[in-house]
Design a protein around this motif. Structure first.
Motif, mmCIF file in Angstrom:
data_model
loop_
_atom_site.group_PDB
_atom_site.id
_atom_site.type_symbol
_atom_site.label_atom_id
_atom_site.label_comp_id
_atom_site.label_asym_id
_atom_site.label_seq_id
_atom_site.Cartn_x
_atom_site.Cartn_y
_atom_site.Cartn_z
ATOM 1 N N ALA A 63 0.832 -1.207 0.000
ATOM 2 C CA ALA A 63 0.000 0.000 0.000
ATOM 3 C C ALA A 63 0.866 1.257 0.000
ATOM 4 O O ALA A 63 0.556 2.251 -0.666
ATOM 5 N N ARG A 64 1.976 1.198 0.764
ATOM 6 C CA ARG A 64 2.863 2.372 0.802
ATOM 7 C C ARG A 64 3.534 2.604 -0.546
ATOM 8 O O ARG A 64 3.697 3.749 -0.998
ATOM 9 N N LEU A 65 3.936 1.539 -1.238
ATOM 10 C CA LEU A 65 4.573 1.687 -2.541
ATOM 11 C C LEU A 65 3.573 2.183 -3.591
ATOM 12 O O LEU A 65 3.938 2.950 -4.496
ATOM 13 N N VAL A 66 2.308 1.737 -3.487
ATOM 14 C CA VAL A 66 1.290 2.247 -4.423
ATOM 15 C C VAL A 66 1.100 3.740 -4.225
ATOM 16 O O VAL A 66 1.038 4.528 -5.183
ATOM 17 N N LEU A 111 3.293 5.756 -2.994
ATOM 18 C CA LEU A 111 4.536 6.400 -3.450
ATOM 19 C C LEU A 111 4.543 6.576 -4.970
ATOM 20 O O LEU A 111 4.961 7.634 -5.481
ATOM 21 N N ALA A 112 4.087 5.562 -5.694
ATOM 22 C CA ALA A 112 4.034 5.680 -7.160
ATOM 23 C C ALA A 112 3.076 6.794 -7.579
ATOM 24 O O ALA A 112 3.368 7.562 -8.513
ATOM 25 N N MET A 113 1.946 6.925 -6.913
ATOM 26 C CA MET A 113 1.008 7.994 -7.240
ATOM 27 C C MET A 113 1.611 9.366 -6.937
ATOM 28 O O MET A 113 1.475 10.309 -7.734
ATOM 29 N N ASP A 114 2.300 9.505 -5.810
ATOM 30 C CA ASP A 114 2.929 10.784 -5.470
ATOM 31 C C ASP A 114 4.000 11.160 -6.478
ATOM 32 O O ASP A 114 4.129 12.334 -6.876
ATOM 33 N N LEU A 115 4.808 10.192 -6.909
ATOM 34 C CA LEU A 115 5.841 10.485 -7.906
ATOM 35 C C LEU A 115 5.222 10.861 -9.255
ATOM 36 O O LEU A 115 5.751 11.718 -9.984
ATOM 37 N N GLY A 116 4.076 10.223 -9.587
ATOM 38 C CA GLY A 116 3.402 10.612 -10.832
ATOM 39 C C GLY A 116 2.906 12.046 -10.774
ATOM 40 O O GLY A 116 3.038 12.803 -11.755
ATOM 41 N N LEU A 117 2.332 12.467 -9.628
ATOM 42 C CA LEU A 117 1.888 13.854 -9.481
ATOM 43 C C LEU A 117 3.074 14.812 -9.503
ATOM 44 O O LEU A 117 2.984 15.904 -10.086
ATOM 45 N N ALA A 118 4.190 14.401 -8.865
ATOM 46 C CA ALA A 118 5.384 15.265 -8.879
ATOM 47 C C ALA A 118 5.918 15.434 -10.289
ATOM 48 O O ALA A 118 6.390 16.521 -10.676
ATOM 49 N N LYS A 119 5.845 14.373 -11.086
ATOM 50 C CA LYS A 119 6.317 14.464 -12.467
ATOM 51 C C LYS A 119 5.467 15.451 -13.269
ATOM 52 O O LYS A 119 5.986 16.221 -14.091
ATOM 53 N N GLU A 120 4.139 15.440 -13.022
ATOM 54 C CA GLU A 120 3.262 16.353 -13.759
ATOM 55 C C GLU A 120 3.502 17.805 -13.354
ATOM 56 O O GLU A 120 3.365 18.723 -14.180
ATOM 57 N N LYS A 121 3.853 18.030 -12.084
ATOM 58 C CA LYS A 121 4.047 19.398 -11.600
ATOM 59 C C LYS A 121 5.476 19.893 -11.749
ATOM 60 O O LYS A 121 5.791 21.007 -11.338
ATOM 61 N N LEU A 122 6.324 19.037 -12.300
ATOM 62 C CA LEU A 122 7.736 19.423 -12.366
ATOM 63 C C LEU A 122 7.949 20.694 -13.182
ATOM 64 O O LEU A 122 8.742 21.565 -12.809
ATOM 65 N N LYS A 123 7.221 20.858 -14.291
ATOM 66 C CA LYS A 123 7.383 22.050 -15.124
ATOM 67 C C LYS A 123 6.551 23.222 -14.603
ATOM 68 O O LYS A 123 6.990 24.365 -14.666
#
Length: 451
Positions: free
Chosen positions: A271-274, A276-288
């Protein structure tokens, strides 16, 4: 036997306090009037007619079967004789259970290879329990004759002599002699007729009456051995049943461990890794769009990664800790002791390492015991000792807690005791009220040359 800490502590578990009043008479004086003595005497008295019937049946049927072996009827008759002896054996086990309190398990059942009379006949003839029942029928009869004669003689003479002062008057009044005759020939006769002789006779009868229950008890000891040795399961079959039970315990324990690991992975690290994957996906979208927010989300994800790694390490340690494989019990138990909220002294005295399976069971046994110490014992200090005595590995966990653990009401450590029993180990708890509590585990010593 096992127990656990917790609610059992502080209970009044002193043995003997809840029982009835202490008998006023000593055992030697109570024995002639106890129900146990009457049941044992009844067992001996019944043994003669039962033994006569069983011996007659066994000799007649076996002789008939042996005589008919020249024809095709001999083998079925012999099988029927053995089957009848097995039936008598069941009756004898019930008689011993009811009168002697001897609970003997049934022998291994017949297992014909297929339905039908020929298969059943072969199963009866191949069964060791059938032949042991036949041997019991042949041996029990002469012993029953001997024990019947001894028991009846001792009981009869004992009570007859003890009550002699009550029926002494019969001789001079109806028999025409002065009293009970001890000796007589053509010129001399000795009768027990004066007060001194009558008193001595009664005292001797008292000794016989007091000794009779113990003599009968000694006779029934042989009966117990016969019933247990010839009518119960053989050692091999009992061992097979025990191993089958232990195998079931091990399989159930392994299945429970797999379910626990699956639950911990699903509810914890997975559950924690799932997330984490969602948080990294949101961070990738907000990177720019928002680099600062993205960096903050990545930093939070980094913390989640550390937490997930720690959970995985804890889970791996629960399966089999790496320190146990690499450095052995001393280092592994020291690591467990360091995580216990109670100060623990660890002493491991082993010249070599046991087999990995035994080492793992020893590790998890001490781990669970220390968890109980930390949660329930209210101890100020504890100690763990591990040593070897010949072919046994001994573990001992001692704490100075409140004590009073009830060895018959344990449930939390029942699985632990079953695991130890599955490898021919035992768990013993000594926990008097007020402490200290001493839990000793004993495991078979086995070594593994290849690691």
């Amino acid at each position: 036997m096992t127990t656990e800490y917790g609610q059992a502590y502080g209970l009044d578990s002193v043995p003997g306090r809840a029982g009835g009043r202490r008998p006023r008479l000593p055992a030697g004086l109570r024995a002639p009037f106890e129900a146990r003595s009457r049941r044992e005497l009844g067992y001996v008295l019944l043994g003669l007619p039962v033994g006569t019937l069983l011996f007659s049946y066994a000799v007649t049927m076996v002789s008939l079967g042996a005589g008919l072996l020249v024809t095709f009827l001999g083998i079925p008759v012999l099988a029927a004789a053995l089957a009848g002896c097995r039936g008598f054996g069941a009756m004898e086990r019930a008689r011993a259970r009811g009168l002697l309190g001897l609970d003997v398990a049934d022998p291994e059942p017949l297992r014909p290879a297929k339905p039908g009379v020929p298969a059943w006949t072969g199963a009866v003839l191949r069964s060791g329990a059938s032949w042991r029942a036949l041997l019991y029928a042949l041996v029990q009869f002469p012993w029953a004759v001997f024990s019947f004669g001894v028991a009846v003689t001792v009981w009869t003479w004992g009570w007859a002599m003890l009550t002699y002062p009550l029926w002494f008057w019969v001789f001079p009044m109806y028999v025409g002699q002065d009293g009970l005759q001890v000796y007589g020939d053509g010129t001399h006769r000795i009768h027990l007729d004066n007060p001194f002789e009558i008193t001595v006779t009664a005292l001797v009868g008292l000794l016989f009456a007091l000794a009779a229950p113990w003599i009968v008890r000694a006779l029934t000891t042989v009966d117990r051995m016969l019933v247990h040795g010839l009518l119960g399961p053989s050692r091999l079959s009992a061992r097979v049943v025990e191993l089958e039970s232990d195998r079931g315990v091990v399989v159930d324990a392994a299945a429970a461990d797999l379910r626990r690991i699956e639950r911990d992975l699903h509810d914890g690290a997975q559950a924690r890794l799932v997330g984490l994957a969602m948080d990294l996906g949101l961070a990738k979208e907000k990177l720019k769009e928002d680099p600062r927010a993205a960096a903050r989300m990545v930093d939070e994800a980094h913390g989640e990664v550390k937490t997930a790694l720690q959970e995985l390490r804890d889970l791996a340690r629960g399966i089999h800790p790496a320190v146990l494989t690499d450095r052995g019990l001393d280092a592994a138990l020291s690591a467990v002791a360091s995580r216990c909220p109670v100060p623990v002294r660890v002493e491991v005295d082993l010249a070599e390492r046991p087999a990995p399976a035994i080492e793992g069971i020893a590790y998890f046994t001490v781990s669970e015991l220390l968890q109980n110490v930390g949660k329930h014992s209210r101890a100020a200090a504890a100690a763990v000792e591990v040593w070897r005595v010949e072919d046994r590995l001994l573990l001992q966990v001692v704490d100075d807690g409140v004590g009073g653990a009830d060895a018959s009401a344990g449930s939390g450590l029942a699985g632990l005791a079953e695991r130890l029993d599955a490898v021919d180990g035992i768990l013993v708890v000594d926990s008097p009220p007020g402490g200290p509590t001493r839990v000793t585990a004993e495991l078979p010593w086995r070594t593994d040359r290849v690691r």
